[in-house]
Design a protein around this motif. Structure first.
Motif, mmCIF file in Angstrom:
data_model
loop_
_atom_site.group_PDB
_atom_site.id
_atom_site.type_symbol
_atom_site.label_atom_id
_atom_site.label_comp_id
_atom_site.label_asym_id
_atom_site.label_seq_id
_atom_site.Cartn_x
_atom_site.Cartn_y
_atom_site.Cartn_z
ATOM 1 N N PHE A 28 1.168 -5.995 -1.552
ATOM 2 C CA PHE A 28 0.000 -5.192 -1.176
ATOM 3 C C PHE A 28 -1.234 -6.084 -1.027
ATOM 4 O O PHE A 28 -2.029 -5.929 -0.100
ATOM 5 N N LEU A 29 -1.366 -7.023 -1.964
ATOM 6 C CA LEU A 29 -2.503 -7.942 -1.920
ATOM 7 C C LEU A 29 -2.430 -8.831 -0.687
ATOM 8 O O LEU A 29 -3.419 -9.048 0.015
ATOM 9 N N THR A 30 -1.242 -9.345 -0.411
ATOM 10 C CA THR A 30 -1.047 -10.191 0.758
ATOM 11 C C THR A 30 -1.344 -9.436 2.051
ATOM 12 O O THR A 30 -1.981 -9.964 2.966
ATOM 13 N N ASP A 31 -0.889 -8.180 2.113
ATOM 14 C CA ASP A 31 -1.118 -7.371 3.314
ATOM 15 C C ASP A 31 -2.609 -7.144 3.562
ATOM 16 O O ASP A 31 -3.060 -7.134 4.714
ATOM 17 N N MET A 32 -3.378 -6.953 2.494
ATOM 18 C CA MET A 32 -4.813 -6.753 2.652
ATOM 19 C C MET A 32 -5.481 -8.000 3.217
ATOM 20 O O MET A 32 -6.404 -7.923 4.026
ATOM 21 N N ALA A 33 -4.981 -9.172 2.769
ATOM 22 C CA ALA A 33 -5.556 -10.425 3.247
ATOM 23 C C ALA A 33 -5.116 -10.731 4.674
ATOM 24 O O ALA A 33 -5.942 -11.024 5.547
ATOM 25 N N SER A 154 -7.144 -1.094 -4.708
ATOM 26 C CA SER A 154 -5.997 -1.319 -5.585
ATOM 27 C C SER A 154 -6.481 -1.650 -6.984
ATOM 28 O O SER A 154 -7.622 -2.070 -7.183
ATOM 29 N N PHE A 155 -5.593 -1.485 -7.954
ATOM 30 C CA PHE A 155 -5.870 -1.857 -9.333
ATOM 31 C C PHE A 155 -4.994 -3.048 -9.696
ATOM 32 O O PHE A 155 -3.782 -3.033 -9.440
ATOM 33 N N VAL A 156 -5.594 -4.096 -10.242
ATOM 34 C CA VAL A 156 -4.855 -5.335 -10.490
ATOM 35 C C VAL A 156 -5.004 -5.771 -11.941
ATOM 36 O O VAL A 156 -6.071 -5.623 -12.549
ATOM 37 N N PHE A 157 -3.910 -6.342 -12.490
ATOM 38 C CA PHE A 157 -3.890 -6.815 -13.868
ATOM 39 C C PHE A 157 -2.937 -7.993 -13.977
ATOM 40 O O PHE A 157 -1.915 -8.039 -13.288
ATOM 41 N N GLY A 158 -3.262 -8.937 -14.851
ATOM 42 C CA GLY A 158 -2.357 -10.039 -15.177
ATOM 43 C C GLY A 158 -2.087 -10.015 -16.670
ATOM 44 O O GLY A 158 -2.946 -10.405 -17.466
ATOM 45 N N CYS A 170 -0.249 -5.182 -8.989
ATOM 46 C CA CYS A 170 -1.176 -4.738 -7.961
ATOM 47 C C CYS A 170 -0.653 -3.405 -7.435
ATOM 48 O O CYS A 170 0.468 -3.335 -6.922
ATOM 49 N N THR A 171 -1.420 -2.342 -7.599
ATOM 50 C CA THR A 171 -0.954 -1.027 -7.186
ATOM 51 C C THR A 171 -1.042 -0.854 -5.670
ATOM 52 O O THR A 171 -1.790 -1.559 -4.995
ATOM 53 N N GLU A 172 -0.272 0.089 -5.159
ATOM 54 C CA GLU A 172 -0.344 0.395 -3.725
ATOM 55 C C GLU A 172 -1.753 0.857 -3.390
ATOM 56 O O GLU A 172 -2.329 1.699 -4.079
ATOM 57 N N PRO A 173 -2.348 0.300 -2.337
ATOM 58 C CA PRO A 173 -3.748 0.618 -2.025
ATOM 59 C C PRO A 173 -3.969 2.092 -1.693
ATOM 60 O O PRO A 173 -3.128 2.731 -1.061
ATOM 61 N N MET A 174 -5.092 2.590 -2.164
ATOM 62 C CA MET A 174 -5.577 3.893 -1.718
ATOM 63 C C MET A 174 -6.408 3.634 -0.466
ATOM 64 O O MET A 174 -7.388 2.885 -0.508
ATOM 65 N N TYR A 187 -7.499 5.277 -11.491
ATOM 66 C CA TYR A 187 -7.755 4.087 -12.310
ATOM 67 C C TYR A 187 -7.477 4.364 -13.784
ATOM 68 O O TYR A 187 -6.824 3.556 -14.472
ATOM 69 N N LEU A 188 -7.959 5.492 -14.293
ATOM 70 C CA LEU A 188 -7.723 5.841 -15.690
ATOM 71 C C LEU A 188 -6.229 5.927 -15.992
ATOM 72 O O LEU A 188 -5.766 5.460 -17.037
ATOM 73 N N GLN A 189 -5.480 6.511 -15.072
ATOM 74 C CA GLN A 189 -4.041 6.637 -15.275
ATOM 75 C C GLN A 189 -3.371 5.263 -15.348
ATOM 76 O O GLN A 189 -2.512 5.018 -16.204
ATOM 77 N N MET A 190 -3.784 4.349 -14.459
ATOM 78 C CA MET A 190 -3.190 3.018 -14.463
ATOM 79 C C MET A 190 -3.623 2.224 -15.687
ATOM 80 O O MET A 190 -2.808 1.528 -16.310
#
Length: 219
Positions: A28-33, A154-158, A170-174, A187-190
């Motif tokens: 998802f991140l790559t596709d956005m870029a 998207s919501f991202v975490f490492g 990385c969540t599927e983009p809204m 966001y709260l749910q994730m």
């Protein structure tokens, strides 16, 4: 947190190859870029953000990291080392609100904008959400801007899995979402999912819920 700090030191020394990193949603991140759409990436004070930042080094896209002003210089030193010569920009959140104009410019340029959604500056507008069973205050800014800027969100975490292993999410983009309340709810749910799964890796060390009636400092 101590283990993550040690890992950040390793990152600073250039020892990133010693980490095994599992990717979930990296496409998802790559596709956005690659797609040239840019994106609004909302994270939290959880896990190891520097590891997440390092995973963006392969992207041929300007990456804007929005930080509280007090975090600016400290984090920039680590991220400069991890990201190297890639297009990387720190936007410090300041009392004069100059950061808002810089964020809007990055959005117009279809760049990636990374911001935390779980801590706010004193005096700023907030949203109230039920988090882990109790009402808590969150910054309105990230969700209001995400709704207005017409970028994928998207919501991202490492997150640290083991001694030498991290898991990047990385969540599927809204896409096309203009309702800040729906972005906030997602966001709260994730974030709840991440905190339940990694309860020792959420680093908001102050009375967080509204019943505790304390506003976080800028530190």
């Amino acid at each position: 947190m101590g283990q993550v700090l040690v890992d950040k030191t390793a990152l600073l020394s250039g020892a990133t190859k010693s980490f095994d990193i599992e990717h979930e949603g990296g496409k998802f991140l790559t596709d956005m870029a690659i797609g040239g759409t840019g994106g609004f990436l909302i994270s939290a004070h959880a896990g190891n953000w520097e590891i997440a930042g390092h995973l963006m080094t392969h992207l041929d896209q300007t990456i804007n990291i929005v930080l509280l002003d007090g975090e600016n210089q400290q984090i920039k030193k680590v991220m400069d080392k991890a990201v190297g010569q890639r297009k990387f920009n720190i936007i410090a959140m300041k009392d004069d609100m100059s950061h808002v104009f810089k964020i809007h410019q990055a959005a117009r340029n279809k760049e990636l904008i990374c911001i935390h959604g779980d801590r706010f500056m004193p005096g700023s507008k907030t949203l109230t959400g039920n988090f882990l069973g109790e009402d808590a205050l969150f910054p309105m800014g990230p969700f209001a801007m995400a709704a207005k800027m017409n970028l994928p969100v998207s919501f991202v975490f490492g997150m640290k899995e083991d001694k030498k292993k991290y898991h990047f999410y990385c969540t599927e983009p809204m896409v096309g979402q203009t309702d800040q309340s729906l972005i906030f709810k997602a966001y709260l749910q994730m974030l709840e999912k991440i905190v339940y799964q990694y309860p020792n890796q959420w680093y908001n060390f102050y009375p967080f819920w509204t019943k505790d009636a304390e506003v976080p400092s800028k530190a």
